[in-house]
Write a protein that holds these residues in place. Structure first.
Motif, PDB file in Angstrom:
ATOM      1  N   GLU A  30       0.819  -1.211   0.000  1.00  0.00           N
ATOM      2  CA  GLU A  30       0.000   0.000   0.000  1.00  0.00           C
ATOM      3  C   GLU A  30       0.856   1.266   0.000  1.00  0.00           C
ATOM      4  N   GLU A  31       2.116   1.151  -0.373  1.00  0.00           N
ATOM      5  CA  GLU A  31       3.012   2.318  -0.443  1.00  0.00           C
ATOM      6  C   GLU A  31       3.910   2.169  -1.670  1.00  0.00           C
ATOM      7  N   ILE A  32       3.401   2.619  -2.799  1.00  0.00           N
ATOM      8  CA  ILE A  32       4.105   2.523  -4.070  1.00  0.00           C
ATOM      9  C   ILE A  32       4.500   3.931  -4.506  1.00  0.00           C
ATOM     10  N   ALA A  33       5.791   4.154  -4.634  1.00  0.00           N
ATOM     11  CA  ALA A  33       6.303   5.486  -4.949  1.00  0.00           C
ATOM     12  C   ALA A  33       6.525   5.611  -6.451  1.00  0.00           C
ATOM     13  N   ALA A  34       6.032   6.698  -7.029  1.00  0.00           N
ATOM     14  CA  ALA A  34       6.142   6.899  -8.471  1.00  0.00           C
ATOM     15  C   ALA A  34       6.360   8.373  -8.769  1.00  0.00           C
ATOM     16  N   LEU A  35       6.866   8.619  -9.966  1.00  0.00           N
ATOM     17  CA  LEU A  35       6.989   9.977 -10.475  1.00  0.00           C
ATOM     18  C   LEU A  35       5.950  10.117 -11.581  1.00  0.00           C
ATOM     19  N   VAL A  36       4.948  10.971 -11.368  1.00  0.00           N
ATOM     20  CA  VAL A  36       3.831  11.149 -12.304  1.00  0.00           C
ATOM     21  C   VAL A  36       3.762  12.616 -12.701  1.00  0.00           C
ATOM     22  N   ASP A  37       3.856  12.864 -14.002  1.00  0.00           N
ATOM     23  CA  ASP A  37       3.842  14.249 -14.499  1.00  0.00           C
ATOM     24  C   ASP A  37       4.880  15.100 -13.783  1.00  0.00           C
ATOM     25  N   GLY A  38       6.026  14.493 -13.521  1.00  0.00           N
ATOM     26  CA  GLY A  38       7.126  15.213 -12.890  1.00  0.00           C
ATOM     27  C   GLY A  38       7.025  15.361 -11.395  1.00  0.00           C
TER      28      GLY A  38
END
Length: 965
Positions: free
Chosen positions: A196-204
């Motif tokens: 339940e803790e997924i780190a992502a880079l979305v639209d910068g």
């Protein structure tokens, strides 16, 4: 060259950009790599050793095609779109431009189901779950959905008559949109810290997703083909060349050769021919199917007649065009100087040399399991299908995609290699199952199960037809590169093995294989096989956060010091995995002195004892130097650290036990320099001084009190004002009032330093035994009987140098040592030009910052990770990565122009800030050798311990065990 077709036309006007100052024509919507390839430019950059490199995987997994775009370092040419007027260079920039906007407050997004990957499996799963009523979000790194199989035509072109593969991909994407699925394109998932803790880079922007269920469908990448010349520009995977041809309408040359194994090679040849490319040959490793294969051919036709017909059509078209299909051909070498010129192969009729301008190689695929492994999903080692001789990790799942971790599903080729139709069926089953788990009414799908059965039957028959002979990893020539990122050859690895390294973990730290941008994706399996490592997950390079390189600037988020929780682990569990145990040789079952622990302190003790003629044995539970000795950042500390003073409001100018340790730092650094000299190599030692920065008046006042304590102990330190600091360190942000400067501080490469120390200890006569776990210590006459898993070691004296586990080892002999552990992290950025000569710390923030010998910035400062008491494993905290990067960028603005390659954790010693050395009261003959700041102080504490064992030196009371009563 650009491909031609009456049904495919250009949909955009030409634009222009520059590459290395040369103007290049491109089409809006195509990648930089496609534009360069169309212009005949195959070499995009040079490596640190000056070798030319170009496109290899074509999908962003290998990072061989990184270029600098408008001053932004580390951009993947295969993914970044060409834009009018952009400036592209092969070399890293002297002054890197920021890679992302400054991170704002932490963004979080909740959803019912998060799907990672928008290929066949991911889209199929998302559609099924969304139609059942779930709020579904899909993250995909590419600019367009479809994955490698359904990759659409680039926006630079329009297709009047798309084939069935294009049509199916477009229909699947339309279904997903119609079902209400949210798809984030260009989104990089960089860490999985919990389901339940997924780190992502979305639209910068850095975003943490909080899904109720997680479906992993990240796809696969083509496995390495380590033959001489495989790193030449113009040599690429079949998938990379197909992306150029099918999606971008470009070929890297007007004449190509395709080699390896599998039907993808035949499809590529067919598509290139249709576009006007001359195909010199298709080389297939499997023997030509004979009459005995009729059962499998019938199975192909029965289970998937359309795919079987496609295969026959490809072969017939190649035959009509006069393209030789060479069955039973083995790739021997790719020839050329600065770019590919010819492929040398072995065939049943002898060797052949096939000239061409580019080569496409495919010998099977490997699942992208990094995120699944980071989350703890169980893996299996698979050896079926193409590439079986090297093997691959696959995520263990049930038929509906459930992994061993509750709430996590894994489907498609990212879980287990099976092709698009298996991916579609398993994706649908997983999407429905995930929806049911969150309480939605999702029907059973008997049709998907029938589709799955047919697809599995097709795949098994296909693999039997394309069953290539085993690739002999042991036959790889010494000069052949195995690790593309770090340019490590098979010979380098064999030399490390000859020196005692037995596992991939040891080889990685000895040679740097697997430490590059791709994190071992292109080499881990081959290195593990070369080493004869066991067929298990632990034999592969452990996944690190970030899973892929990520701009540091995007992750920088201030975390107040008060929120940094670094719990002391009183009795840290030993790491469950270790190198395979090795039976103790009879000669190793007795010694004068047994040193328990093969880190720098244990090895230093053994070195100085062996030089005095003592019969010394070092026993390590795993392999020497694999724990904190090579997990640290290599700082050589002399100054007191901020936390050596405890509460700064109290008794400014006192440092308790740490003050007594001050004179040891310079002595130990001098010993490190002697060790490097004796080993005949520099070990990356630099002592250009250390800075501790003050940002406020209170911090500046504190520095004055600290330096007074240091000078009282004989340490040279100076207080610099703001103007002096700017002259000494122009790379710093201009916000600092001043700093303490200690000329003796610096750094060392802990990998090379530990290797040098180990080699010297062995050269002096010390024996080193790895894979030896100590289970008991009992008195036997004047000496000790030390029990291990397989035998008893009889020793006259015992030195406990097991780092944070020393308390538990000493307890086996009835001795109490107040030693615990702290999990601390280190972050490494990509390499850049000379920037920071000093060791940099902050008086009011957790920070240790320096530039390593390879140009990478190494960032630490006691930011905590987590410890799993069941397995002993340590892991990063997302907030520690974000907070640590914020402080680093706050101090050195250039950090914002770099990408983070990896962050790792290690178990550090927790004691009262002074070494614990000398003989244990009440247990004569048993000695302790434990210290914090262990890499700096290892040699001097080893020297003092050796002298104590030899009866030459009485241990100072500040360091003796007796101080604990």
């Amino acid at each position: 060259m650009r491909l031609t077709s009456p049904a495919i036309t250009r949909a955009s006007a030409p634009i222009r950009f520059t590459f290395e100052g040369r103007e290049v024509e491109a089409l809006q919507g195509e990648s930089i790599a496609a534009a360069l390839s169309a212009a005949g430019i195959l070499a995009f950059r040079e490596t640190a050793k000056g070798a030319p490199r170009g496109l290899w995987c074509g999908m962003g997994a290998c990072f061989d095609c990184v270029v600098t775009v408008d001053g932004r370092a580390g951009q993947r040419a295969c993914l970044v779109k060409a834009e009018a007027g952009m400036r592209v260079d092969g070399a890293p920039p002297a002054d890197p431009a920021p890679l992302a906007a400054a991170a704002e407050a932490s963004r979080e997004e909740a959803c019912d189901i998060l799907v990672v990957g928008a290929g066949p499996a991911g889209l199929s799963a998302a559609i099924a779950a969304a139609r059942a009523g779930a709020h579904v979000v899909v993250l995909d790194e590419r600019g367009e959905a479809g994955g490698q199989y359904f990759k659409p035509l680039a926006k630079s072109h329009a297709h009047a008559a798309p084939d069935a593969q294009f049509r199916q991909g477009a229909a699947l994407l339309a279904e997903a949109r119609a079902a209400g699925v949210t798809i984030h394109h260009g989104a990089t998932v960089w860490g999985g810290f919990a389901p339940e803790e997924i780190a992502a880079l979305v639209d910068g922007a850095a975003t943490t997703f909080r899904p109720r269920r997680l479906i992993l469908a990240p796809g696969a990448h083509e496995r390495p083909v380590p033959v001489p010349g495989w790193t030449l520009p113009g040599v690429m995977t079949t998938g990379a060349m197909q992306t150029l041809a099918r999606a971008q309408r470009v070929s890297p040359a007007d004449r190509v050769v395709i080699a390896g194994s599998g039907p993808l090679n035949l499809q590529l040849a067919y598509e290139l021919l249709a576009g006007g490319v001359r195909v010199a040959a298709v080389v297939e490793a499997a023997p030509k199917p004979g009459l005995a294969a009729w059962r499998d051919l019938l199975a192909l036709a029965r289970s998937s007649p359309d795919l079987a017909w496609d295969g026959l059509r490809y072969i017939a078209t190649l035959q009509r065009a006069g393209v030789p299909v060479i069955w039973g051909g083995t790739i021997l070498a790719c020839e050329g100087t600065d770019r590919f010129e010819a492929l040398r192969i072995a065939t049943p009729s002898g060797e052949r040399r096939i000239e061409a301008g580019a080569a496409a190689l495919n010998m099977g695929f490997q699942p992208e399991t990094g995120l699944a492994r980071a989350l703890g999903c169980a893996q299996r080692f698979a050896t079926d299908g193409p590439g079986a001789e090297i093997g691959r990790l696959e995520t263990e799942t049930d038929e509906e995609g459930r992994s061993s971790v509750a709430g996590v599903f894994a489907v498609g080729d990212g879980a287990a290699i099976g092709g698009s139709r298996i991916a579609l069926a398993r994706g649908r089953l997983a999407g429905l199952a995930a929806a049911r788990e969150i309480g939605l009414a999702a029907p059973e799908d008997s049709g998907a199960r029938r589709d799955l059965d047919r697809a599995v039957a097709f795949q098994r028959a296909l693999w039997r037809i394309f069953a290539a002979p085993a690739f002999d990893v042991a036959a790889i020539a010494d000069a052949t590169i195995l690790c593309r990122c770090e340019e490590v050859t098979a010979g380098d690895l064999r030399a490390a093995m000859a020196g005692g390294a037995r596992t991939l973990a040891a080889l990685k730290k000895e040679t740097r294989a697997g430490m590059g941008r791709c994190q071992g994706r292109m080499c881990a399996a081959a290195v593990a096989r070369l080493a004869g490592a066991p067929a298990a997950e632990a034999a592969f390079a452990a996944p690190r956060a970030p899973i892929r390189p990520i701009p540091a600037a995007a992750l920088m988020r201030e975390v107040p010091e008060a929120q940094i929780d670094a719990p002391v682990i009183e009795a840290p569990a030993p790491i469950a995995w270790r190198s395979p145990s090795v039976p103790l040789a009879p000669a190793d079952r007795a010694c004068e002195v047994l040193v328990i622990g093969g880190g720098v302190l244990g090895l230093s003790t053994a070195l100085y004892l062996a030089r005095e003629g003592v019969d010394v044995l070092v026993a390590d539970r795993s392999e020497p130097g694999l724990a904190a000795s090579t997990a640290n950042a290599g700082s050589l500390h002399v100054q007191l650290l901020p936390y050596d003073f405890g509460d700064k409001a109290e008794a400014l100018g006192t440092a308790g036990p740490a003050a007594a340790t001050l004179p040891l730092g310079p002595r130990s650094i001098d010993l490190w320099k002697e060790i490097a000299r004796d080993a005949g190599e520099a070990c990356g030692i630099r002592t250009e001084g250390g800075l501790m920065l003050a940002e406020t008046e209170a911090e500046f006042e504190w520095l004055r009190g600290k330096t007074a304590v240091e000078r009282g102990a004989g340490i040279e330190t100076h207080v610099l004002g703001a103007n002096e600091l700017r002259d000494v360190a122009p790379y710093l942000a201009p916000r600092f009032m001043g700093a303490a400067f200690c000329p003796a501080e610096g750094q060392i490469d802990p990998l090379r330093g530990t290797a040098a120390l180990l080699a010297l200890a062995r050269r002096a006569g010390a024996r080193v035994a790895g894979g030896v776990a100590i289970t008991g210590i009992s008195r036997e006459g004047a000496g000790f009987a030390v029990a291990t898993e397989g035998a008893t070691i009889r020793a006259g004296r015992v030195v406990v140098a097991a780092g944070p586990w020393s308390g538990q080892i000493a307890a086996l002999a009835g001795v109490r040592l107040p030693v615990g552990g702290l999990v601390q992290q280190v972050i490494a950025t990509e390499a850049t030009g000379p920037l920071i000569p000093h060791l940099v710390a902050h008086a009011g923030r957790h920070l240790s910052l320096k530039q390593g010998p390879h140009g990478h910035l190494l960032i630490g400062g006691a930011w905590p990770g987590t410890h799993d008491p069941a397995t002993g494993a340590t892991r990063n905290r997302r907030t520690s990565i974000e907070g640590n990067l914020w402080v680093a960028g706050h101090v050195v603005p250039a950090v914002a122009g770099l990408s983070v390659l990896r962050a790792w954790t290690g178990m550090n010693v927790h004691i009262d800030r002074a070494p614990i050395l000398g003989e244990a009261p009440g247990c004569p003959g048993l000695f302790a050798a434990v210290t914090s700041s262990g890499y700096t102080l290892g040699p001097v504490c080893g020297r003092m311990t050796a002298d104590a064992v030899l009866g030459r030196e009485r241990m100072p009371a500040d360091f003796a065990i007796a101080r604990f009563g």
